[in-house]
Design an enzyme around this catalytic site. Sequence first.
Site, short mmCIF file in Angstrom:
data_model
loop_
_atom_site.label_atom_id
_atom_site.label_comp_id
_atom_site.label_asym_id
_atom_site.label_seq_id
_atom_site.Cartn_x
_atom_site.Cartn_y
_atom_site.Cartn_z
N GLU A 1 -13.35 1.31 15.98
CA GLU A 1 -13.01 0.10 16.73
C GLU A 1 -12.55 0.40 18.15
OE1 GLU A 1 -10.05 -2.10 14.46
OE2 GLU A 1 -11.19 -1.70 12.63
N ARG B 1 -2.88 -2.21 -3.16
CA ARG B 1 -4.04 -1.35 -2.99
C ARG B 1 -3.92 -0.21 -4.02
NH1 ARG B 1 -5.80 1.58 2.55
NH2 ARG B 1 -7.78 2.36 1.82
N HIS C 1 -12.79 3.50 0.28
CA HIS C 1 -12.74 2.56 1.42
C HIS C 1 -13.41 1.23 1.07
CE1 HIS C 1 -12.31 6.15 4.38
NE2 HIS C 1 -11.13 5.56 4.22
N GLU D 1 -8.07 -4.55 5.64
CA GLU D 1 -7.98 -4.33 4.19
C GLU D 1 -6.88 -5.19 3.56
OE1 GLU D 1 -7.92 -0.37 5.63
OE2 GLU D 1 -8.97 0.36 3.86
N LEU E 1 -14.55 4.72 10.38
CA LEU E 1 -14.14 5.96 11.02
C LEU E 1 -12.67 5.85 11.43
CD1 LEU E 1 -17.30 6.44 13.31
CD2 LEU E 1 -16.96 7.20 10.95
N GLY E 2 -11.78 6.29 10.56
CA GLY E 2 -10.34 6.29 10.85
C GLY E 2 -9.81 7.68 10.61
N SER E 3 -8.55 7.81 10.22
CA SER E 3 -8.09 9.16 9.90
C SER E 3 -8.76 9.64 8.62
CB SER E 3 -6.56 9.22 9.81
OG SER E 3 -6.10 8.24 8.94
N GLY E 4 -9.04 8.72 7.71
CA GLY E 4 -10.02 8.97 6.65
C GLY E 4 -11.34 8.37 7.14
N ARG F 1 -9.30 16.37 6.55
CA ARG F 1 -10.16 16.75 5.41
C ARG F 1 -11.52 17.20 5.95
NH1 ARG F 1 -9.57 11.09 2.48
NH2 ARG F 1 -8.08 10.58 4.10
N ASN G 1 0.87 -1.17 0.00
CA ASN G 1 0.00 0.00 0.00
C ASN G 1 0.91 1.22 0.00
OD1 ASN G 1 -1.87 1.99 0.43
ND2 ASN G 1 -2.60 1.20 2.40
N ASP H 1 -5.70 13.83 15.44
CA ASP H 1 -5.86 12.51 16.04
C ASP H 1 -6.95 12.56 17.12
OD1 ASP H 1 -5.51 10.13 17.63
OD2 ASP H 1 -3.57 9.89 16.62
N MET H 2 -7.95 11.72 16.94
CA MET H 2 -9.08 11.71 17.87
C MET H 2 -8.64 11.44 19.31
SD MET H 2 -12.27 12.27 18.02
CE MET H 2 -13.19 12.08 16.51
N ARG H 3 -7.57 10.65 19.47
CA ARG H 3 -7.09 10.37 20.84
C ARG H 3 -6.65 11.65 21.53
NH1 ARG H 3 -3.61 5.52 18.48
NH2 ARG H 3 -3.56 7.11 16.87
P1 ADP Z 1 -6.29 5.10 8.50
O1 ADP Z 1 -7.57 5.77 8.07
O2 ADP Z 1 -5.07 5.94 8.30
O3 ADP Z 1 -6.13 3.67 8.06
P2 ADP Z 1 -6.99 4.11 11.11
O4 ADP Z 1 -8.20 3.41 10.66
O5 ADP Z 1 -5.87 3.29 11.70
O6 ADP Z 1 -6.35 5.07 10.04
O7 ADP Z 1 -7.42 5.22 12.17
C1 ADP Z 1 -6.46 6.07 12.74
C2 ADP Z 1 -7.19 7.04 13.65
O8 ADP Z 1 -7.98 6.33 14.59
C3 ADP Z 1 -6.22 7.85 14.49
O9 ADP Z 1 -5.83 9.01 13.82
C4 ADP Z 1 -7.05 8.18 15.69
O10 ADP Z 1 -7.74 9.40 15.43
C5 ADP Z 1 -8.08 7.10 15.78
N1 ADP Z 1 -7.89 6.22 16.95
C6 ADP Z 1 -7.09 5.15 17.07
N2 ADP Z 1 -7.17 4.61 18.30
C7 ADP Z 1 -8.05 5.38 18.97
C8 ADP Z 1 -8.57 5.39 20.31
N3 ADP Z 1 -8.20 4.47 21.20
N4 ADP Z 1 -9.45 6.35 20.65
C9 ADP Z 1 -9.82 7.29 19.75
N5 ADP Z 1 -9.38 7.34 18.50
C10 ADP Z 1 -8.51 6.41 18.11
#
Ligand code: ADP
Length: 393
Positions: free
Chosen positions: A329, A91, A179, A377, A207-210, A239, A8, A281-283
């Site tokens: 997740e 990918r 996705h 993926e 729901l990830g960074s994308g 974005r 990827n 970053d949501m964390r």
């Molecule tokens: P990508 O879209 O790059 O594949 P991921 O699906 O791995 O990314 O998601 C990454 C994002 O998930 C991180 O930027 C973060 O915002 C969020 N994330 C990961 N772990 C946690 C957590 N424990 N609590 C909240 N958000 C999280």
Amino acid sequence: MDAILVVNAGSSSLKFQIFTVSQGKLTRQIRGQLDGIGQRPRLRAFDAKGTSLFDLTFQREEVPDLPAAIDRTRTWLRSLEGFNLLAIGHRVVHGGPDYAAPTIIDHALLDKLATYAELAPLHQPNNLLPIRLAMEINPDVPQVACFDTAFHRDHPDLADFYALPLAFHREGIRRYGFHGLSYEYVAGRLRQIAPQHAAGRVIIAHLGSGASMCALLDGHSVESTMGFTALDGLPMGTRPGQLDPGVVLHLIMQKGMPAEAVSKLLYHEAGLKGLSGISNDMRDLLASKDPRAAFAIDHFVYRCALNIGSLTAALGGLDAFVFTAGIGENAPELRERIVHRMEWLGAALDPEANRAGSSLISTPTSRVALYVVPTDEELMIAGHTLRLITATH
Ligand code: ADP
């Protein structure tokens, strides 16, 4: 052992995984990435248990670009013993209007995919580069392209047209959705976990960074929040998600922003990062006491809820809702807040199951079944690759 390499490739990172194949079964052995390309390059690899196998940092000029990253990674991969490379699965972000399934790559396909670079200029050229290099270096190793758009190619025209003069659609300006490998994997897992729900009206939230959502009827995508590009729909790490195109016109025509600056704003400086001014970053946002972080989270949850409403309208109702990817997740608090805004649909969360990260997180009486299904993926790509090379040999 026979093995499949999954690649990827992006502009700042090259991710790879190795799966061994035994009696048609795939087992993940290694995952790794060279990230920080041109900034602070670092090549890391881990075994299946997450134990570090390799960790090396380079000077910026040692790995200035993707070709250099491919070269470094290839050197490391070649030093591994015991793997007999059967095929490489890639990918590829864009399969354009034509490719609705993974495809074995030949020169003609590669040329065709290169024409879609206009549709995804930030991703497609990077995705194709390792394919081209592997073709030159290892012409006997088959390669398979797995497209992020393919899963959405069953959409009815109604979903994929923009209300523009038809000529624009013919030249490819239409909704594609992304996705798709994640949705395909999660839809397959849902069929195993809950076949009765998988056959119904389902929304999967990646729901990830994308971030995006997909509406599925009987396991097939019928609508998605992303469109012509991966900018549309939900707000993401950097974005903005849905944005009045008039804003873009304003930035260019009234503010005089160059197109490149607008592109940088929309891909890298907006979303959670832009809104909070703190982090993408949501964390970090969840941990912050800053009211701007709280507002960015509120906005994310609100936009998720609006999009759930619109996808539910596309489906004519909702039987199940699935959370996946980094936030979906791992962030029970976010899941709780999103489900709270789905109560009008009859969704009821089981708070304990949610906190425990169970697969089923709704109560028995909930009118919408709620699931958490981790995505994979790379396994999807490895599976497609194995299936295609087995079918052609
Ligand atoms: P990508 O879209 O790059 O594949 P991921 O699906 O791995 O990314 O998601 C990454 C994002 O998930 C991180 O930027 C973060 O915002 C969020 N994330 C990961 N772990 C946690 C957590 N424990 N609590 C909240 N958000 C999280």
